[in-house]
Design an enzyme around this catalytic site. Structure first.
Site, PDB file in Angstrom:
ATOM      1  N   SER A   6       0.849  -1.195   0.000  1.00  0.00           N
ATOM      2  CA  SER A   6       0.000   0.000   0.000  1.00  0.00           C
ATOM      3  C   SER A   6       0.881   1.240   0.000  1.00  0.00           C
ATOM      4  O   SER A   6       1.655   1.475   0.940  1.00  0.00           O
ATOM      5  CB  SER A   6      -0.895   0.015   1.234  1.00  0.00           C
ATOM      6  OG  SER A   6      -1.410   1.324   1.410  1.00  0.00           O
ATOM      7  N   HIS A  31      -1.328  -1.278  -4.241  1.00  0.00           N
ATOM      8  CA  HIS A  31      -2.588  -0.953  -3.558  1.00  0.00           C
ATOM      9  C   HIS A  31      -2.652   0.558  -3.334  1.00  0.00           C
ATOM     10  O   HIS A  31      -1.751   1.144  -2.727  1.00  0.00           O
ATOM     11  CB  HIS A  31      -2.648  -1.720  -2.233  1.00  0.00           C
ATOM     12  CG  HIS A  31      -3.925  -1.550  -1.473  1.00  0.00           C
ATOM     13  ND1 HIS A  31      -5.053  -2.292  -1.740  1.00  0.00           N
ATOM     14  CD2 HIS A  31      -4.248  -0.739  -0.433  1.00  0.00           C
ATOM     15  CE1 HIS A  31      -6.015  -1.943  -0.898  1.00  0.00           C
ATOM     16  NE2 HIS A  31      -5.559  -0.995  -0.095  1.00  0.00           N
ATOM     17  N   ASP A  33      -4.826   3.638  -1.812  1.00  0.00           N
ATOM     18  CA  ASP A  33      -5.875   3.977  -0.853  1.00  0.00           C
ATOM     19  C   ASP A  33      -6.413   5.375  -1.113  1.00  0.00           C
ATOM     20  O   ASP A  33      -5.745   6.366  -0.834  1.00  0.00           O
ATOM     21  CB  ASP A  33      -5.315   3.900   0.572  1.00  0.00           C
ATOM     22  CG  ASP A  33      -5.090   2.474   1.004  1.00  0.00           C
ATOM     23  OD1 ASP A  33      -6.059   1.700   0.986  1.00  0.00           O
ATOM     24  OD2 ASP A  33      -3.942   2.121   1.356  1.00  0.00           O
ATOM     25  N   MET A  35      -8.959   8.186  -0.129  1.00  0.00           N
ATOM     26  CA  MET A  35      -9.779   8.597   1.019  1.00  0.00           C
ATOM     27  C   MET A  35     -10.308  10.005   0.787  1.00  0.00           C
ATOM     28  O   MET A  35      -9.570  10.886   0.335  1.00  0.00           O
ATOM     29  CB  MET A  35      -8.932   8.589   2.291  1.00  0.00           C
ATOM     30  CG  MET A  35      -8.241   7.254   2.552  1.00  0.00           C
ATOM     31  SD  MET A  35      -7.414   7.260   4.142  1.00  0.00           S
ATOM     32  CE  MET A  35      -6.525   5.696   4.052  1.00  0.00           C
ATOM     33  N   HIS A  64      -8.479   1.041  -3.759  1.00  0.00           N
ATOM     34  CA  HIS A  64      -9.379   0.859  -2.614  1.00  0.00           C
ATOM     35  C   HIS A  64     -10.050   2.206  -2.342  1.00  0.00           C
ATOM     36  O   HIS A  64      -9.421   3.109  -1.804  1.00  0.00           O
ATOM     37  CB  HIS A  64      -8.534   0.365  -1.421  1.00  0.00           C
ATOM     38  CG  HIS A  64      -9.279   0.232  -0.138  1.00  0.00           C
ATOM     39  ND1 HIS A  64      -8.637   0.029   1.074  1.00  0.00           N
ATOM     40  CD2 HIS A  64     -10.601   0.258   0.146  1.00  0.00           C
ATOM     41  CE1 HIS A  64      -9.543  -0.055   2.038  1.00  0.00           C
ATOM     42  NE2 HIS A  64     -10.733   0.082   1.506  1.00  0.00           N
ATOM     43  N   MET A  66     -12.143   4.544  -0.385  1.00  0.00           N
ATOM     44  CA  MET A  66     -12.765   4.827   0.913  1.00  0.00           C
ATOM     45  C   MET A  66     -13.442   6.187   0.788  1.00  0.00           C
ATOM     46  O   MET A  66     -12.983   7.198   1.316  1.00  0.00           O
ATOM     47  CB  MET A  66     -11.702   4.822   2.014  1.00  0.00           C
ATOM     48  CG  MET A  66     -11.264   3.410   2.376  1.00  0.00           C
ATOM     49  SD  MET A  66      -9.686   3.377   3.237  1.00  0.00           S
ATOM     50  CE  MET A  66      -8.590   3.352   1.831  1.00  0.00           C
ATOM     51  N   MET A 135     -11.549  -5.878   5.719  1.00  0.00           N
ATOM     52  CA  MET A 135     -10.689  -4.928   6.443  1.00  0.00           C
ATOM     53  C   MET A 135     -10.335  -5.534   7.805  1.00  0.00           C
ATOM     54  O   MET A 135     -11.210  -5.970   8.547  1.00  0.00           O
ATOM     55  CB  MET A 135     -11.393  -3.588   6.653  1.00  0.00           C
ATOM     56  CG  MET A 135     -11.532  -2.719   5.404  1.00  0.00           C
ATOM     57  SD  MET A 135      -9.988  -2.388   4.534  1.00  0.00           S
ATOM     58  CE  MET A 135      -9.078  -1.447   5.772  1.00  0.00           C
ATOM     59  N   ASP A 173      -6.492  -6.372   4.665  1.00  0.00           N
ATOM     60  CA  ASP A 173      -5.853  -5.054   4.634  1.00  0.00           C
ATOM     61  C   ASP A 173      -5.903  -4.443   6.033  1.00  0.00           C
ATOM     62  O   ASP A 173      -6.986  -4.207   6.572  1.00  0.00           O
ATOM     63  CB  ASP A 173      -6.621  -4.183   3.621  1.00  0.00           C
ATOM     64  CG  ASP A 173      -6.057  -2.780   3.461  1.00  0.00           C
ATOM     65  OD1 ASP A 173      -4.975  -2.491   3.998  1.00  0.00           O
ATOM     66  OD2 ASP A 173      -6.731  -1.978   2.774  1.00  0.00           O
TER      67      ASP A 173
END
Ligand code: DX5
Ligand code: ZN
Length: 217
Positions: A6, A31, A33, A35, A64, A66, A135, A173
């Site tokens: 990540s 990966h 992330d 957000m 991913h 979020m 998660m 994760d």
């Protein structure tokens, strides 16, 4: 078994270098992330970062999301070059439609569960997805402690997968290092995200080798 570093724990001023580093050391996915400061308190990056990284790695980009209402962003991330797009079931009242949207774009579809969200909530989309992300910390930050209770959830999902003959990957994760990765593997996971374990170390390449070793035992 696949390892997905990540880049949340990478050096944001040197993303190209840090992606190349893990690629050279045998990472399987990158990966990413995303957000939004709403679904989770933190803000990271958007589709423009996926687009910027795309020409610099051959590895699949595992995004991913979020974010609240991820459906509105699928087109943008698909166009930017995402290979896998993960959406949280908690963030989307139209999860089925959003997964359809991802698949229409010929991108692999993933559904994600927060630690407090049971498997029942995704049972009607399990036949559609390529990956389920369980998660193992509450999303938002790197470097948190692995939540032990999630091993039972991984086992439950893995049993359901076998019973119904589904083919999705089971990704974990949060708080992943050699010890927790090994236990998640025993519970049925086969894709392992690791941020701080890899990037906060002096030698990220060696950390990938350590993970690879326990996962191949
Ligand atoms: C947390 C993110 C993770 C994070 C994991 O919200 O989804 O991908 O980078 O970090 P570590 O591996 O440090 O727990
Ligand atoms: Zn993540």
């Amino acid at each position: 078994m696949k390892i997905a570093p990540s880049i949340l724990s990478a050096d944001f001023a040197n993303l190209q270098r840090d992606v190349a580093l893990v690629e050279q050391h045998g990472a399987d996915y990158i990966h990413i992330d995303v957000m939004d400061g709403q679904f989770v308190p933190n803000i990271t990056f958007g589709a423009n970062v996926v687009k910027a990284l795309r020409p610099h790695t051959k590895l699949p980009l595992d995004v991913h999301l979020m974010v609240e209402n991820p459906g509105r962003l699928i087109n943008e991330f698909a166009e930017a070059g995402a290979d896998i797009i993960g959406v949280h079931v908690e963030a989307d009242i139209h999860i089925h439609r959003t997964i359809q949207l991802i698949k229409e774009k010929n991108v692999k579809a993933e559904v994600v569960l927060n630690p407090g969200t049971p498997i029942d909530t995704i049972q009607h989309v399990l036949s559609m997805v390529d990956q389920v992300l369980v998660m193992t910390v509450n999303p938002g930050f790197g470097g948190q402690i692995f939540i032990e209770e999630m091993l039972g959830k991984i086992r439950e999902l893995s049993q359901l997968k076998a019973e119904k003959g589904y083919h999705f990957d089971i990704q974990v994760d949060g708080g992943i290092g050699p010890e927790t990765a090994k236990r998640c593997k025993e519970a049925g996971a086969n894709v392992f995200v690791a941020g701080s374990y890899i990037y906060d170390a002096e030698d990220p390449g060696q950390q990938i080798s350590r993970l690879r070793k326990v996962l191949s035992e």
